[in-house]
Design an enzyme around this catalytic site. Structure first.
Site, PDB file in Angstrom:
ATOM      1  N   ARG A 228       0.836  -1.197   0.000  1.00  0.00           N
ATOM      2  CA  ARG A 228       0.000   0.000   0.000  1.00  0.00           C
ATOM      3  C   ARG A 228       0.871   1.246   0.000  1.00  0.00           C
ATOM      4  NH1 ARG A 228      -3.233  -2.260  -1.732  1.00  0.00           N
ATOM      5  NH2 ARG A 228      -5.448  -2.494  -1.246  1.00  0.00           N
ATOM      6  N   GLU A 257      -3.260   7.573  -5.887  1.00  0.00           N
ATOM      7  CA  GLU A 257      -3.321   6.826  -7.147  1.00  0.00           C
ATOM      8  C   GLU A 257      -4.404   7.430  -8.034  1.00  0.00           C
ATOM      9  OE1 GLU A 257      -3.709   2.630  -6.294  1.00  0.00           O
ATOM     10  OE2 GLU A 257      -1.791   2.576  -5.230  1.00  0.00           O
ATOM     11  N   HIS A 275      -0.473  -0.391  -9.887  1.00  0.00           N
ATOM     12  CA  HIS A 275      -1.237  -1.222  -8.936  1.00  0.00           C
ATOM     13  C   HIS A 275      -1.705  -2.511  -9.629  1.00  0.00           C
ATOM     14  CE1 HIS A 275      -3.898  -0.916  -5.094  1.00  0.00           C
ATOM     15  NE2 HIS A 275      -3.628  -2.183  -5.382  1.00  0.00           N
TER      16      HIS A 275
END
Ligand SMILES: NC(=O)C1=CN([C@@H]2O[C@H](COP(=O)(O)OP(=O)(O)OC[C@H]3O[C@@H](n4cnc5c(N)ncnc54)[C@H](O)[C@@H]3O)[C@@H](O)[C@H]2O)C=CC1
Ligand SMILES: O=C(O)C(=O)COP(=O)(O)O
Length: 523
Positions: A228, A257, A275
């Protein structure tokens, strides 16, 4: 009809368990494209949709939020819990994909594969700029040794690496079984050539690699974050990259993000993916199937196995517990309607076979039944304990060997500002739930439907007068139970009816001399 909103890109194939039911409608749309949010019963997301208090306040009918993946940091769990919305995730389905992605990133990092790829595609042939480092015999530091961390350790060992792990919840036995060196964070920082983080993002892990801890790492260390954004403090990294202390960084996740204005991306030695850890066909199918099945279970009243905000129960355990939690819910509702004053403390005592079950769930049943008459929001097993605490009511459980002749017995004592109230129930196999004692009066009735609880003097004619008044109002008594402690003392009556009684009848009964109190109860 249940409506399910699938707000992120979740495998349609994996959602199959939810499709083809006449009673379930699945809508695949982003939250911003939906104008009837209040009509949905379930919300399915990945990491893109932020499930905020604000969003939940618009989804007034939602009962379950399912995260098709591991991290639930995009979901406001407290807000969901407060609203009685269960949150589940799919913790197992993407472990291998994420471990493999991390390993691919590690190999890419030490062999400069992304940079070399760009160079060759620019028609360069620059072999000397991309001399790498072997993984063999290097020391890998893993921070967070759960599902993904431990899969990485297995792969690292196959590559001949030494593995050092820091995880405060790791037992020595498990470390030994998996053949890794369990160390403190400081030791890991000092020994590792490569450090990879695999914790959730929490208050404790946010910035666990920061200016201070980074300064304790080996010069030339490589870092990876495929867990994360924020576990490695992005801003703190910059001077360590500039000085060359950190030789390279691989990032799959970012504090924001997409990382549009992230200066780290300017560094040649930082490689990144958007991601992608869980982005494989296999992982997406796994997690979609997992959440689809769980949502179906929940909507059908069956237990879910990966709840974040409710005790997790297996189907077998749930089946054993369900009759008791239904009983305590009725007991809570009954007691709340009998005892009108504010309460301070609730004690639930379990005796007999029920004491061996997961009683926290059964106690939550009582609290939700009790509170539903006292709060103006929806209350269930998810938010019952939280609301009870918010209201300043203390509650606890006790266990007793005393079963009063029953195979199981649940006794609740509620202490109010001026008085207290006790109620005892039992569940009789093949017969159902029974209330067997109220305020020390033995009685025996089925807690359901429209009831009247009357405290009166044990005198001839009282029962007859009650029957007459009800008859005068054309009210049919379905069942009637009486209980007394001694002849001529105080007694109680519990009557049941086919429909709810008018308040005027309750008032007429209440006006009698020999009647102490009358409570209308709807269960
Ligand atoms: N990049 C991606 O697409 C994906 C990222 N993830 C992320 O990977 C992370 C790990 O996932 P799993 O291994 O499935 O979770 P897990 O829950 O199995 O493992 C997490 C481990 O972190 C440990 N931990 C917690 N606090 C810690 C602390 N203060 N210091 C050190 N260790 C601590 C826990 O004891 C646990 O063993 C999560 O943040 C998850 O969201 C997961 C899947 C895909
Ligand atoms: O499962 C996780 O925690 C992940 O980070 C995967 O995120 P995603 O579902 O790919 O948006």
């Amino acid at each position: 009809m249940y409506k399910i909103l699938v707000a992120d890109a979740i495998s349609s194939e994996g959602l199959a368990p939810l499709l083809g039911h006449d009673t379930i409608q699945v809508v695949q749309k982003k939250v911003s494209e939906v104008d009837d949010l209040a009509t949905y019963d379930a919300l399915l997301v990945r990491s893109a949709t932020k499930v905020t208090d604000e969003l939940l306040s618009q989804m007034t009918n939602v009962k379950i939020v399912a995260r098709a993946g591991v991290g639930v940091d995009n979901i406001d769990i407290d807000a969901a819990t407060k609203r009685g919305v269960i949150v589940i995730n799919a913790p197992n389905g993407n472990t291998i994909s994420t471990a493999e992605h991390t390993f691919a990133m590690m190999a890419s990092l030490v062999r400069h594969i992304p940079q070399a790829n760009i160079s060759v595609k620019s028609r360069e042939w620059n072999r000397s700029s991309f001399v790498g480092t072997e993984l063999y015999k290097k020391q890998l530091g893993i921070i967070g040794f759960g599902r993904i961390g431990s899969e990485i350790a297995k792969r690292a060992k196959a590559f001949g690496m030494g593995v050092h792990v820091f995880d405060p919840f790791l037992t020595a036995a498990r470390a030994e079984k998996l053949g890794v060196n369990a160390v403190e964070l400081e030791q890991l920082l000092a020994v590792a050539d490569i450090i990879t983080v695999h914790t959730p993002l929490t208050k404790e892990t946010k910035g666990i690699l920061n200016a201070d801890t980074l300064s304790k790492t080996k010069k030339g260390v490589y870092l990876l974050n495929c867990a994360r954004g924020g576990i490695i403090d992005e801003e703190a990294l910059i001077p360590f990259l500039q000085s060359g202390h950190v030789k390279g960084v691989a990032l799959d996740v970012f504090e924001v993000e997409p990382p549009v204005s992230q200066p780290l991306l300017e560094f040649e030695q930082v490689i990144a993916t958007p991601h992608l850890g869980a982005s494989t066909k296999e992982a997406q199918l796994n997690v979609a199937e997992d959440v689809a099945q769980e949502v179906l279970n929940y909507l059908n009243g069956n237990p879910v196995s990966s709840s974040i905000n409710l005790p997790t129960l297996s189907k077998d355990v749930f089946e054993k517990i369900h009759p008791f939690s239904s009983l305590t819910k009725k007991m809570g509702s009954l007691l709340s309607q009998c005892m009108k004053e504010p309460v301070q403390d609730i004690t639930v005592t379990y005796g007999g076979t029920v004491a061996d079950l997961e009683t926290t769930y059964i106690t939550r049943g009582f609290l939700s039944g009790f509170l539903q008459h006292r709060v103006d929001r929806s209350v269930n097993e998810v938010n019952a304990s939280m609301i009870t605490k918010e209201r300043g009511i203390t509650f606890g459980e006790r266990f007793s060997n005393e079963t009063e002749g029953y195979s199981n017995v649940i006794k609740v004592e509620v202490r109010g500002d001026h008085s207290s109230f006790t109620l005892t129930g039992t569940y009789v196999q093949d017969y159902g739930p029974r209330i067997v004692n109220i305020q020390s009066f033995n009685i025996d009735f089925y807690p359901d439907g429209h009831l009247l609880y009357i405290r009166h003097s044990d005198k001839p004619g009282v029962i007859g007068r009650v029957g007459k008044i009800l008859g005068d109002h054309d009210v049919n008594i379905a069942t009637m139970q009486v209980g007394r402690k001694q002849k001529g003392g105080e007694a109680i009556m519990m009557l049941s009816f086919d429909k709810s009684l008018d308040e005027a009848i309750v008032q007429r009964l209440q006006a009698f001399d020999d009647i102490v109190s009358v409570r209308k109860i709807n269960l």
